[in-house]
Design a protein around this motif. Sequence first.
Motif, PDB file in Angstrom:
ATOM      1  N   LYS A  50      -0.897  -8.873   2.342  1.00  0.00           N
ATOM      2  CA  LYS A  50      -0.628  -8.716   0.778  1.00  0.00           C
ATOM      3  C   LYS A  50       0.813  -8.296   0.639  1.00  0.00           C
ATOM      4  O   LYS A  50       1.132  -7.514   1.227  1.00  0.00           O
ATOM      5  CB  LYS A  50      -1.732  -7.850   0.043  1.00  0.00           C
ATOM      6  CG  LYS A  50      -3.215  -8.210   0.475  1.00  0.00           C
ATOM      7  CD  LYS A  50      -4.083  -7.291  -0.338  1.00  0.00           C
ATOM      8  CE  LYS A  50      -5.453  -7.560  -0.142  1.00  0.00           C
ATOM      9  NZ  LYS A  50      -5.748  -7.095   1.182  1.00  0.00           N
ATOM     10  N   PRO A  51       1.444  -8.710  -0.462  1.00  0.00           N
ATOM     11  CA  PRO A  51       2.599  -8.635  -0.768  1.00  0.00           C
ATOM     12  C   PRO A  51       2.563  -7.029  -1.316  1.00  0.00           C
ATOM     13  O   PRO A  51       1.460  -6.369  -1.618  1.00  0.00           O
ATOM     14  CB  PRO A  51       3.044  -9.294  -1.951  1.00  0.00           C
ATOM     15  CG  PRO A  51       2.073 -10.580  -1.903  1.00  0.00           C
ATOM     16  CD  PRO A  51       0.754 -10.082  -1.210  1.00  0.00           C
ATOM     17  N   SER A  52       3.795  -6.262  -1.150  1.00  0.00           N
ATOM     18  CA  SER A  52       3.868  -4.977  -1.614  1.00  0.00           C
ATOM     19  C   SER A  52       3.902  -4.868  -3.211  1.00  0.00           C
ATOM     20  O   SER A  52       4.360  -5.862  -3.851  1.00  0.00           O
ATOM     21  CB  SER A  52       4.986  -4.356  -1.191  1.00  0.00           C
ATOM     22  OG  SER A  52       5.258  -4.351   0.273  1.00  0.00           O
ATOM     23  N   LEU A 340       7.737  -5.913   5.085  1.00  0.00           N
ATOM     24  CA  LEU A 340       7.482  -4.720   3.967  1.00  0.00           C
ATOM     25  C   LEU A 340       5.983  -4.296   4.125  1.00  0.00           C
ATOM     26  O   LEU A 340       5.811  -3.058   3.490  1.00  0.00           O
ATOM     27  CB  LEU A 340       7.572  -5.466   2.447  1.00  0.00           C
ATOM     28  CG  LEU A 340       9.454  -5.571   2.222  1.00  0.00           C
ATOM     29  CD1 LEU A 340       9.231  -6.497   1.028  1.00  0.00           C
ATOM     30  CD2 LEU A 340      10.070  -4.381   1.998  1.00  0.00           C
ATOM     31  N   VAL A 341       5.272  -5.098   4.713  1.00  0.00           N
ATOM     32  CA  VAL A 341       3.786  -4.342   5.152  1.00  0.00           C
ATOM     33  C   VAL A 341       4.044  -3.344   5.976  1.00  0.00           C
ATOM     34  O   VAL A 341       3.141  -2.354   5.944  1.00  0.00           O
ATOM     35  CB  VAL A 341       2.782  -5.612   5.666  1.00  0.00           C
ATOM     36  CG1 VAL A 341       1.437  -5.069   5.985  1.00  0.00           C
ATOM     37  CG2 VAL A 341       2.709  -6.764   4.582  1.00  0.00           C
ATOM     38  N   SER A 343       5.470  -0.086   8.149  1.00  0.00           N
ATOM     39  CA  SER A 343       5.801   1.299   7.740  1.00  0.00           C
ATOM     40  C   SER A 343       7.424   1.434   8.220  1.00  0.00           C
ATOM     41  O   SER A 343       7.958   0.703   8.999  1.00  0.00           O
ATOM     42  CB  SER A 343       4.935   2.501   8.650  1.00  0.00           C
ATOM     43  OG  SER A 343       5.291   2.322   9.974  1.00  0.00           O
ATOM     44  N   ASP A 344       7.802   2.719   7.584  1.00  0.00           N
ATOM     45  CA  ASP A 344       9.338   2.883   8.131  1.00  0.00           C
ATOM     46  C   ASP A 344       9.519   2.975   9.540  1.00  0.00           C
ATOM     47  O   ASP A 344      10.538   2.740  10.175  1.00  0.00           O
ATOM     48  CB  ASP A 344       9.538   4.435   7.453  1.00  0.00           C
ATOM     49  CG  ASP A 344       9.686   4.158   5.940  1.00  0.00           C
ATOM     50  OD1 ASP A 344       9.799   2.865   5.440  1.00  0.00           O
ATOM     51  OD2 ASP A 344       9.915   5.040   5.136  1.00  0.00           O
ATOM     52  N   VAL A 345       8.296   3.689  10.262  1.00  0.00           N
ATOM     53  CA  VAL A 345       8.592   3.890  11.847  1.00  0.00           C
ATOM     54  C   VAL A 345       8.614   2.379  12.371  1.00  0.00           C
ATOM     55  O   VAL A 345       9.390   2.316  13.446  1.00  0.00           O
ATOM     56  CB  VAL A 345       7.162   4.630  12.231  1.00  0.00           C
ATOM     57  CG1 VAL A 345       7.242   4.629  13.773  1.00  0.00           C
ATOM     58  CG2 VAL A 345       7.165   6.028  11.532  1.00  0.00           C
ATOM     59  N   GLN A 346       7.601   1.591  11.864  1.00  0.00           N
ATOM     60  CA  GLN A 346       7.528   0.216  12.375  1.00  0.00           C
ATOM     61  C   GLN A 346       8.876  -0.597  12.398  1.00  0.00           C
ATOM     62  O   GLN A 346       9.334  -1.239  13.321  1.00  0.00           O
ATOM     63  CB  GLN A 346       6.410  -0.486  12.011  1.00  0.00           C
ATOM     64  CG  GLN A 346       5.142  -0.023  12.456  1.00  0.00           C
ATOM     65  CD  GLN A 346       4.059  -0.703  11.903  1.00  0.00           C
ATOM     66  OE1 GLN A 346       3.785  -0.887  10.779  1.00  0.00           O
ATOM     67  NE2 GLN A 346       3.021  -1.402  12.573  1.00  0.00           N
ATOM     68  N   ARG A 347       9.468  -0.618  11.072  1.00  0.00           N
ATOM     69  CA  ARG A 347      10.726  -1.150  10.958  1.00  0.00           C
ATOM     70  C   ARG A 347      11.859  -0.731  11.934  1.00  0.00           C
ATOM     71  O   ARG A 347      12.775  -1.456  12.329  1.00  0.00           O
ATOM     72  CB  ARG A 347      11.165  -1.087   9.614  1.00  0.00           C
ATOM     73  CG  ARG A 347      10.147  -2.034   8.779  1.00  0.00           C
ATOM     74  CD  ARG A 347      10.965  -2.165   7.256  1.00  0.00           C
ATOM     75  NE  ARG A 347      11.139  -0.998   6.676  1.00  0.00           N
ATOM     76  CZ  ARG A 347      10.466  -0.102   5.810  1.00  0.00           C
ATOM     77  NH1 ARG A 347       8.981  -0.580   5.944  1.00  0.00           N
ATOM     78  NH2 ARG A 347      10.614   0.892   5.188  1.00  0.00           N
ATOM     79  N   ASP A 348      11.877   0.735  11.966  1.00  0.00           N
ATOM     80  CA  ASP A 348      12.827   1.257  12.922  1.00  0.00           C
ATOM     81  C   ASP A 348      12.609   0.937  14.501  1.00  0.00           C
ATOM     82  O   ASP A 348      13.486   0.461  15.248  1.00  0.00           O
ATOM     83  CB  ASP A 348      12.744   2.793  13.088  1.00  0.00           C
ATOM     84  CG  ASP A 348      13.653   3.417  13.956  1.00  0.00           C
ATOM     85  OD1 ASP A 348      14.783   3.292  13.791  1.00  0.00           O
ATOM     86  OD2 ASP A 348      13.042   4.278  14.812  1.00  0.00           O
ATOM     87  N   CYS A 429      -1.532  -8.561  11.782  1.00  0.00           N
ATOM     88  CA  CYS A 429      -1.271  -9.742  11.328  1.00  0.00           C
ATOM     89  C   CYS A 429       0.139  -9.960  10.966  1.00  0.00           C
ATOM     90  O   CYS A 429       1.022 -10.851  11.087  1.00  0.00           O
ATOM     91  CB  CYS A 429      -2.234 -10.306  10.170  1.00  0.00           C
ATOM     92  SG  CYS A 429      -3.960 -10.702  10.740  1.00  0.00           S
ATOM     93  N   ALA A 430       0.569  -8.837  10.039  1.00  0.00           N
ATOM     94  CA  ALA A 430       1.857  -8.901   9.486  1.00  0.00           C
ATOM     95  C   ALA A 430       2.879  -8.466  10.899  1.00  0.00           C
ATOM     96  O   ALA A 430       3.961  -9.131  10.613  1.00  0.00           O
ATOM     97  CB  ALA A 430       2.135  -7.631   8.525  1.00  0.00           C
ATOM     98  N   LEU A 431       2.417  -7.900  11.670  1.00  0.00           N
ATOM     99  CA  LEU A 431       3.424  -7.552  12.829  1.00  0.00           C
ATOM    100  C   LEU A 431       3.669  -8.771  13.508  1.00  0.00           C
ATOM    101  O   LEU A 431       4.579  -9.275  14.074  1.00  0.00           O
ATOM    102  CB  LEU A 431       2.920  -6.486  13.764  1.00  0.00           C
ATOM    103  CG  LEU A 431       3.671  -5.844  15.013  1.00  0.00           C
ATOM    104  CD1 LEU A 431       5.033  -5.911  14.641  1.00  0.00           C
ATOM    105  CD2 LEU A 431       2.914  -5.148  15.733  1.00  0.00           C
TER     106      LEU A 431
END
Length: 444
Positions: A50-52, A340-341, A343-348, A429-431
Amino acid sequence: MPSMFEDTTMKLVKQIGDSELRPVKSLLDATKIRPFSLIRRNKPRSLFWKPSDVPLDISVMHILKPSSSVPDAAGKVPFQFRDRVAKQLQGSGSVTAGPQVSLLGSIAESQGASLECQIVTHRDTTWEDLQQRTLKDPEPCFLKQCREAGVKLYVVTETVELVKGCVLEDCSSVDLWGKFSVPWNTFVKTDGQGGARRVSQRELTVPAGSAMAYKRKQLVFLGNTCGILLFVDDDNQETFLEERVQKPLARYFKCLQEEVSEKVSAAQHSKNMKDVLFSGIRAMLGDREALQDLVNMLEWEPLGHMTGPGGTILNELREDTSSARVSSAQLILYLLDAILVLSDVQRDLLAQSMDRKILLQQQYLVRSILEPNFKCSQRIPFTLRLMLLAPLHGKNLAITYDLLNECGLKMELNRPWSTWDPEAKEPLCALYGTLSVLQQLAEP
């Protein structure tokens, strides 16, 4: 890691224990979210995530005709929330390659917050009165744009707000001490001892009135009437009923693969365009607000304007005069929604994965988890395939395991087994979508 702010709001919501409460993700959003304010959710570009939520500086009162009735006064329930975590680790070790070093060390970490909050609610009669009003005539321009874009709109019905400003703290220190023996040259060897300390301290001031969590209910428009779905599961409900489209079922992992493949194949990028996208997205991963701004600019026609890496991507798209420009923009939006699904940790961690060129190996690993468990709605054990773990070792393996942990799977290094959690499906799924698109952009 989540930001200090998001980490605090997530803990707060968990402590309150209301499943409808949503933690506010950023301090910027906290200044926009108020009772009666609107939340936008863009039209989904995937069947699998889902979008944020995007808070808006617009109230539901701005789109409805005024009324002589006055909303009931808000009910306020005060409470205090304190959270303080302290950890200390000690250990020893030696380094014998090159200079000989024997070290003892300790690591201390502490995070803390003390919040004076209140839950702000309105009676059901307030929402019933609002549903008796009609939309302004002519239709507000903002609402017309939302209708044409097919977005969903929600109204904030309850908030958890700060009564007093507070300071969020995050402090860590590393102490090392020991003996060393350094051969400066063939004939001279120096012995000594000493120590070092490194201290890191972060503070974030959150002003009074900031929203830490919120509830929202979907708006539904039919003609000039405004409905508020207070007791309905709205996952499949459109805001503008005349544009409602029935979505196909997405029950198989193959459907996710086909969706990603369709988005990628529709956008035929030049090598220069792929390089610009890859490097631009990489540069923006640490800035959630910039990623959301790029989404907003891509949805404008003509394309909007912004500075930094996002501006470079938009300029590259403007220079593309081919018929594939629209599909290119749609692919970028699809990728941004997936990112954008996370987390901050995952984007890092994702940024590190891009630098280390391990996206393909991670994509295979995520697929190996999703494919056999896609339809499973219970917690069951599973085992990672060792042949997929083999190319990942050391820091690369640690990064990958942390990515999976952030999705909700309990993974431990050097242990290939874990337990499937149905709630991990959407972030996984988003990952998978993120890794797949980025890997395509990285290929020559």
